[in-house]
Design a protein around this motif. Structure first.
Motif, mmCIF file in Angstrom:
data_model
loop_
_atom_site.group_PDB
_atom_site.id
_atom_site.type_symbol
_atom_site.label_atom_id
_atom_site.label_comp_id
_atom_site.label_asym_id
_atom_site.label_seq_id
_atom_site.Cartn_x
_atom_site.Cartn_y
_atom_site.Cartn_z
ATOM 1 N N ALA A 114 0.855 -1.193 0.000
ATOM 2 C CA ALA A 114 0.000 0.000 0.000
ATOM 3 C C ALA A 114 0.885 1.234 0.000
ATOM 4 O O ALA A 114 1.853 1.308 0.761
ATOM 5 C CB ALA A 114 -0.917 0.008 1.218
ATOM 6 N N ASP A 115 0.575 2.182 -0.849
ATOM 7 C CA ASP A 115 1.299 3.452 -0.816
ATOM 8 C C ASP A 115 0.346 4.651 -0.820
ATOM 9 O O ASP A 115 0.767 5.767 -1.107
ATOM 10 C CB ASP A 115 2.312 3.538 -1.971
ATOM 11 C CG ASP A 115 1.728 3.229 -3.322
ATOM 12 O OD1 ASP A 115 2.509 2.900 -4.242
ATOM 13 O OD2 ASP A 115 0.485 3.310 -3.477
ATOM 14 N N PRO A 117 -3.298 6.112 1.621
ATOM 15 C CA PRO A 117 -4.095 5.840 2.826
ATOM 16 C C PRO A 117 -5.308 4.954 2.564
ATOM 17 O O PRO A 117 -5.731 4.222 3.465
ATOM 18 C CB PRO A 117 -4.525 7.252 3.270
ATOM 19 C CG PRO A 117 -3.489 8.163 2.710
ATOM 20 C CD PRO A 117 -3.074 7.556 1.401
ATOM 21 N N SER A 118 -5.848 5.008 1.351
ATOM 22 C CA SER A 118 -7.043 4.220 1.045
ATOM 23 C C SER A 118 -6.731 2.755 0.771
ATOM 24 O O SER A 118 -7.644 1.922 0.710
ATOM 25 C CB SER A 118 -7.751 4.808 -0.179
ATOM 26 O OG SER A 118 -6.934 4.654 -1.336
ATOM 27 N N GLN A 119 -5.469 2.423 0.606
ATOM 28 C CA GLN A 119 -5.087 1.066 0.225
ATOM 29 C C GLN A 119 -4.755 0.216 1.441
ATOM 30 O O GLN A 119 -4.381 0.732 2.491
ATOM 31 C CB GLN A 119 -3.898 1.116 -0.745
ATOM 32 C CG GLN A 119 -4.231 1.832 -2.051
ATOM 33 C CD GLN A 119 -3.037 1.958 -2.977
ATOM 34 O OE1 GLN A 119 -1.913 1.585 -2.630
ATOM 35 N NE2 GLN A 119 -3.273 2.493 -4.165
ATOM 36 N N THR A 120 -4.882 -1.090 1.301
ATOM 37 C CA THR A 120 -4.606 -2.005 2.399
ATOM 38 C C THR A 120 -3.560 -3.033 1.987
ATOM 39 O O THR A 120 -3.466 -3.420 0.826
ATOM 40 C CB THR A 120 -5.883 -2.745 2.845
ATOM 41 O OG1 THR A 120 -6.470 -3.390 1.710
ATOM 42 C CG2 THR A 120 -6.883 -1.789 3.447
ATOM 43 N N VAL A 121 -2.795 -3.471 2.972
ATOM 44 C CA VAL A 121 -1.728 -4.449 2.768
ATOM 45 C C VAL A 121 -2.284 -5.856 2.981
ATOM 46 O O VAL A 121 -3.076 -6.088 3.898
ATOM 47 C CB VAL A 121 -0.568 -4.197 3.761
ATOM 48 C CG1 VAL A 121 0.482 -5.299 3.662
ATOM 49 C CG2 VAL A 121 0.048 -2.835 3.503
ATOM 50 N N VAL A 122 -1.869 -6.810 2.141
ATOM 51 C CA VAL A 122 -2.224 -8.221 2.333
ATOM 52 C C VAL A 122 -0.959 -9.056 2.192
ATOM 53 O O VAL A 122 -0.386 -9.164 1.102
ATOM 54 C CB VAL A 122 -3.280 -8.705 1.320
ATOM 55 C CG1 VAL A 122 -3.627 -10.164 1.591
ATOM 56 C CG2 VAL A 122 -4.534 -7.854 1.381
ATOM 57 N N TYR A 192 -5.942 4.549 -8.893
ATOM 58 C CA TYR A 192 -4.692 4.141 -8.249
ATOM 59 C C TYR A 192 -4.784 2.671 -7.844
ATOM 60 O O TYR A 192 -5.789 2.238 -7.285
ATOM 61 C CB TYR A 192 -4.438 4.972 -6.989
ATOM 62 C CG TYR A 192 -4.111 6.422 -7.233
ATOM 63 C CD1 TYR A 192 -2.785 6.831 -7.396
ATOM 64 C CD2 TYR A 192 -5.113 7.390 -7.283
ATOM 65 C CE1 TYR A 192 -2.477 8.173 -7.603
ATOM 66 C CE2 TYR A 192 -4.815 8.726 -7.493
ATOM 67 C CZ TYR A 192 -3.498 9.104 -7.658
ATOM 68 O OH TYR A 192 -3.193 10.434 -7.871
ATOM 69 N N THR A 193 -3.716 1.928 -8.090
ATOM 70 C CA THR A 193 -3.679 0.540 -7.637
ATOM 71 C C THR A 193 -2.373 0.264 -6.889
ATOM 72 O O THR A 193 -1.356 0.918 -7.105
ATOM 73 C CB THR A 193 -3.840 -0.440 -8.810
ATOM 74 O OG1 THR A 193 -2.976 -0.055 -9.886
ATOM 75 C CG2 THR A 193 -5.280 -0.437 -9.304
ATOM 76 N N ASN A 194 -2.447 -0.731 -6.028
ATOM 77 C CA ASN A 194 -1.386 -1.018 -5.060
ATOM 78 C C ASN A 194 -0.119 -1.601 -5.690
ATOM 79 O O ASN A 194 -0.179 -2.243 -6.735
ATOM 80 C CB ASN A 194 -1.890 -2.046 -4.039
ATOM 81 C CG ASN A 194 -3.193 -1.666 -3.387
ATOM 82 O OD1 ASN A 194 -4.095 -1.160 -4.030
ATOM 83 N ND2 ASN A 194 -3.316 -1.957 -2.112
ATOM 84 N N PRO A 195 1.013 -1.454 -5.003
ATOM 85 C CA PRO A 195 2.203 -2.207 -5.389
ATOM 86 C C PRO A 195 2.008 -3.693 -5.075
ATOM 87 O O PRO A 195 1.328 -4.049 -4.111
ATOM 88 C CB PRO A 195 3.305 -1.600 -4.515
ATOM 89 C CG PRO A 195 2.601 -1.007 -3.344
ATOM 90 C CD PRO A 195 1.265 -0.556 -3.854
ATOM 91 N N VAL A 196 2.578 -4.545 -5.904
ATOM 92 C CA VAL A 196 2.417 -5.992 -5.759
ATOM 93 C C VAL A 196 3.772 -6.669 -5.948
ATOM 94 O O VAL A 196 4.536 -6.291 -6.843
ATOM 95 C CB VAL A 196 1.406 -6.537 -6.796
ATOM 96 C CG1 VAL A 196 1.395 -8.057 -6.796
ATOM 97 C CG2 VAL A 196 0.006 -6.007 -6.507
ATOM 98 N N THR A 197 4.050 -7.679 -5.118
ATOM 99 C CA THR A 197 5.295 -8.435 -5.228
ATOM 100 C C THR A 197 5.000 -9.932 -5.244
ATOM 101 O O THR A 197 4.225 -10.418 -4.407
ATOM 102 C CB THR A 197 6.238 -8.131 -4.046
ATOM 103 O OG1 THR A 197 6.551 -6.737 -4.037
ATOM 104 C CG2 THR A 197 7.528 -8.933 -4.158
#
Length: 413
Positions: A114-115, A117-122, A192-197
């Motif tokens: 997440a980068d 505030p609206s995004q969440t980490v999984v 906007y979309t989250n960073p993904v690894t």
């Protein structure tokens, strides 16, 4: 409605007005005419229920090659409906295709960062066998029980721009997928979309930064529906709701997607998804598998009944469904719209066909209040529609019995 004659006159006129250049329209009307007890409630007020149906009859040649004959009822790309969870199937197919291009296995752990505030980490998923999230596990949850969070993760992996441009390149010119589901984010924030690894055994296989869609995919003009809607304060505003920034997936293009996934060699190469044989088997398994047949998530055996997402033919019944008839489908329901998009196969009787349908069940015309007639009108209609077409398929003669081995997959248990 004054008489049975008037009832069928209405059906014929609405059908004829919706046909355009489609010559095969009348079959669906005739099939419904045989069962007025099943359809009279809906078609007494056709404008209210906004029914659209596309049905494809499949006949096999000697070499088992399919021949398709398509019949429409009310199909109109200019008649907006909210596609709800049916958009998820397109995103699953695109996610599997993207993994193939990256050379990453579908069960490789996918970690979402997440980068904003609206995004969440999984970083974990207790419902998966490994305890880690992956495209494969998200796709399973989407296809079997229509998990919204799983969809959002694949939306974030692909990005809004890649989703829409990829679909357009494959011929889905009117489809728009512009937002996550069940999360109150602005249209701008959904760009906007989250960073993904992707990471396996401590090694990073693919590190993808957060993205922003440089293009907008909203409708160019307002799309007003209903006579009122719930505003941000959960108060009813007596103004129509504007769907122009919402998703759209017209009936013809939903049906096109189904054909591309189940009969890929029957569509132009440019319209095919770059999927492996294992990907196709994966799709067929989890689009048709009942939750009780699932090993992971284990909770599906307790929380979900056979018909949970099976609307056509079965009407989301809570009774045990037959195992020789399978709906390979993606259904959805939201804002009063109820839909299903299904390839149907009876492996005992050698029957197969495709149906895509939508019905609007919102008699008070308030968008977002949750007061919809899904149980009393929508699900019975879709069940009866599927049943009526199935009965027709049982009766009609075929030159060749189809070989359905491709779709007769093994289930988890």
């Amino acid at each position: 409605m004054n008489s049975t004659r008037d009832f069928w006159t209405i059906i014929f006129l609405v059908s004829a007005l919706s046909v355009g250049q489609v010559k095969s329209q009348n079959l669906l009307t005739k099939l419904m005419q045989k069962h007025p007890e099943r359809f009279e409630q809906v078609f007494a007020e056709p404008e209210k229920f906004q029914v659209q149906v596309r049905y494809t009859r499949i006949d096999r040649k000697r070499n088992n090659d399919p021949h398709f004959t398509t019949f429409d009822y009310g199909v109109d790309p200019n008649q907006y409906f909210y596609p709800a969870s049916t958009v998820k199937l397109a995103v699953v197919a695109l996610a599997l295709e993207r993994l193939n291009k990256l050379g990453i296995d579908k069960y490789t752990p996918m970690l979402t960062g997440a980068d904003r505030p609206s995004q969440t980490v999984v970083l974990a998923d207790s419902s998966s066998e490994s305890g880690l999230p992956s495209v494969g596990h998200y796709a399973k949850k989407i296809l079997m029980v229509s998990d919204n969070d799983a969809f959002n993760r694949l939306y974030e992996f692909l990005g809004q721009e890649a989703i829409n441009d990829s679909l357009k390149a494959k011929g889905y010119s009117n489809t728009r997928i512009t937002h996550r589901l069940s999360i109150a984010l602005s249209a701008e924030e959904n760009r906007y979309t989250n960073p993904v690894t992707f990471k396996m055994d401590g090694k990073v296989l693919w590190d993808q930064p957060g993205a922003y869609s440089q293009k907008t995919y909203w409708a160019p003009e307002p799309i007003y529906q209903g006579k009122g809607h719930l505003d941000g304060e959960d108060r009813v505003s007596m103004e129509p709701f504007d769907f122009s920034q919402k998703n759209y997936f017209p009936i013809a293009e939903q049906h096109q997607l189904l054909r591309a996934l189940y009969f890929p060699l029957s569509v132009p190469e440019s319209q095919r998804f770059q999927l492996s044989d294992d990907d196709y088997t994966f799709l067929y398994r989890y689009m048709s598998q009942f939750p009780v047949e699932t090993s992971f998530p284990k909770t599906y055996t307790d929380d979900y009944y056979d018909g949970f997402s099976k609307f056509l033919l079965f009407g989301a019944t809570k009774t045990r469904l037959p195992r020789h008839i399978r709906l390979f489908n993606k259904s959805g329901g939201a804002y009063g719209y109820l839909l299903d998009n299904a390839y149907v196969a009876d492996f005992e009787k050698g029957i197969e066909f495709m149906v895509t349908a939508v019905i609007y069940c919102n008699q008070n015309e308030i968008i977002g209040d949750g007061v919809y007639e899904y149980d009393s009108i929508g699900l019975p209609f879709l069940a009866n529609l599927g049943k009526t077409i199935f009965e027709y398929e049982l009766e009609r003669k075929r030159k060749m019995r189809p070989d359905l081995d491709r779709f007769e997959v093994e289930y988890d248990k």
